[in-house]
Design an enzyme around this catalytic site. Structure first.
Site, short mmCIF file in Angstrom:
data_model
loop_
_atom_site.label_atom_id
_atom_site.label_comp_id
_atom_site.label_asym_id
_atom_site.label_seq_id
_atom_site.Cartn_x
_atom_site.Cartn_y
_atom_site.Cartn_z
N HIS A 182 -7.42 -4.32 10.02
CA HIS A 182 -7.11 -4.13 8.72
C HIS A 182 -5.80 -4.91 8.27
CE1 HIS A 182 -4.87 -0.01 9.60
NE2 HIS A 182 -3.92 -0.94 9.03
N ASN A 231 -7.85 -2.49 14.04
CA ASN A 231 -9.26 -2.64 13.67
C ASN A 231 -9.36 -4.04 12.84
OD1 ASN A 231 -8.19 -1.84 11.29
ND2 ASN A 231 -9.37 0.00 11.04
N GLU A 265 -9.62 -1.72 5.05
CA GLU A 265 -10.31 -1.16 6.41
C GLU A 265 -11.66 -1.97 6.55
OE1 GLU A 265 -8.77 0.54 8.33
OE2 GLU A 265 -8.40 2.65 7.89
N ASP A 293 0.87 -1.25 -0.12
CA ASP A 293 0.01 0.11 -0.34
C ASP A 293 0.80 1.19 -0.04
OD1 ASP A 293 0.90 -0.49 2.46
OD2 ASP A 293 -0.87 -0.69 3.55
C1 GLP Z 1 -0.54 0.50 8.52
C2 GLP Z 1 -0.03 -0.27 7.42
C3 GLP Z 1 -0.53 -1.77 7.71
C4 GLP Z 1 0.02 -1.99 9.01
C5 GLP Z 1 -0.53 -1.83 9.94
C6 GLP Z 1 -0.13 -1.95 11.24
O1 GLP Z 1 -1.76 1.07 8.49
N1 GLP Z 1 -0.83 0.11 6.11
O2 GLP Z 1 0.10 -2.53 6.54
O3 GLP Z 1 0.06 -3.67 9.14
O4 GLP Z 1 -0.22 -0.06 9.77
O5 GLP Z 1 0.99 -1.12 11.48
P1 GLP Z 1 1.91 -1.31 12.93
O6 GLP Z 1 2.91 -2.54 12.62
O7 GLP Z 1 2.77 -0.29 13.03
O8 GLP Z 1 1.14 -1.56 14.03
#
Ligand code: GLP
Length: 242
Positions: free
Chosen positions: A136, A134, A141, A67
């Site tokens: 995702h 959440n 989402e 992404d």
């Molecule tokens: C972002 C990314 C995701 C990632 C998520 C969790 O929103 N787009 O790919 O898995 O955050 O992030 P973290 O690993 O910092 O908790």
């Protein structure tokens, strides 16, 4: 599904790096699906260490990222392209022309073209995932339905809040992102989901023990035949009994 519970974030990162390394060792032309966020940072450090120790050769490896924020240039310090350059690509011998991250400045009406790139690479061999609070994955989402291909999403308040720690002010956080869809992710031959910290324990339990629903996007992974979940004890504390 295989589950590895490691005592610490460092242990999780080492195990995850070993799994990625195994793919590269078995197939020097492997196609890696890569993720951003704080969770995989330690894994990338371990991979850089393995490269510097002469244990890994990335010259034939190709990568596709999940992404990117809409509106951020690759040079923006919070763009996911910049994250990948600084955490991994700048420190290994991967050919940058073989690294793909959705274009945050591209034509958002044609975001689906990213799926043509994935197809042209022959699909993803190993997709690395983190998980949002959440549920995702990528930036898919919670929603009423699973989106299949790469598409543009409006980020939820929960995601904007979680990611605000990376930006100077909340106003600077992009409200839109382009993400691989659930179909693109599910087509990967193997999935490696990383989770760290007690704050992820509840969503991990919901994703893997609750109903399969687009309200918890990661729950779709219950339908994938080859998922490896690697987490620290805190993140997996509600899933695995000691
Ligand atoms: C972002 C990314 C995701 C990632 C998520 C969790 O929103 N787009 O790919 O898995 O955050 O992030 P973290 O690993 O910092 O908790």
């Amino acid at each position: 599904m295989q589950i590895f519970v490691l005592p610490s974030y460092e242990g999780m990162s080492k195990k995850a790096a070993d799994i990625v390394a195994a793919h590269i060792i078995l197939n020097g032309k492997t196609v890696l699906g890569l993720a951003t966020g704080s969770t995989p940072v330690g894994m990338y450090k371990q991979l850089v260490n393995k490269f510097k120790a002469g244990e890994l050769d990335f010259s034939g490896v190709k990568s596709v990222n999940l992404d990117e924020y809409v509106g951020l240039a690759p040079s923006h310090k919070q763009s996911y392209r910049y994250f990948m350059q600084t955490n991994l690509f700048d420190h290994i011998n991967i050919d940058k022309n073989n690294t793909y991250v959705p274009d945050g400045l591209g034509d958002i009406d044609n975001a689906g073209r990213y799926d043509d790139i994935i197809a042209s690479l022959g699909g993803i061999d190993l997709q690395v995932l983190g998980i949002g609070h959440n549920g995702h994955i990528g930036f898919n989402e919670p929603s009423d339905s699973f989106a299949y291909g790469t598409h543009v999403v409006t980020l939820t308040e929960s995601t904007i809040s979680a990611n605000s720690r990376f930006f100077d002010s909340r106003d600077e956080i992009p409200k839109l992102a382009v993400t691989m869809g659930i179909g693109s992710i599910m087509q990967a031959k193997q999935i490696l989901l990383l989770a760290s910290g007690f704050d992820k324990a509840e969503i991990i339990k919901e994703a893997f023990c609750g109903p399969i629903t687009p309200r918890v996007p990661a729950s779709v992974l219950q339908l994938h035949h080859n998922v490896i979940l690697v987490g620290d004890e805190a993140a997996l504390s509600k899933l695995v009994k000691k």
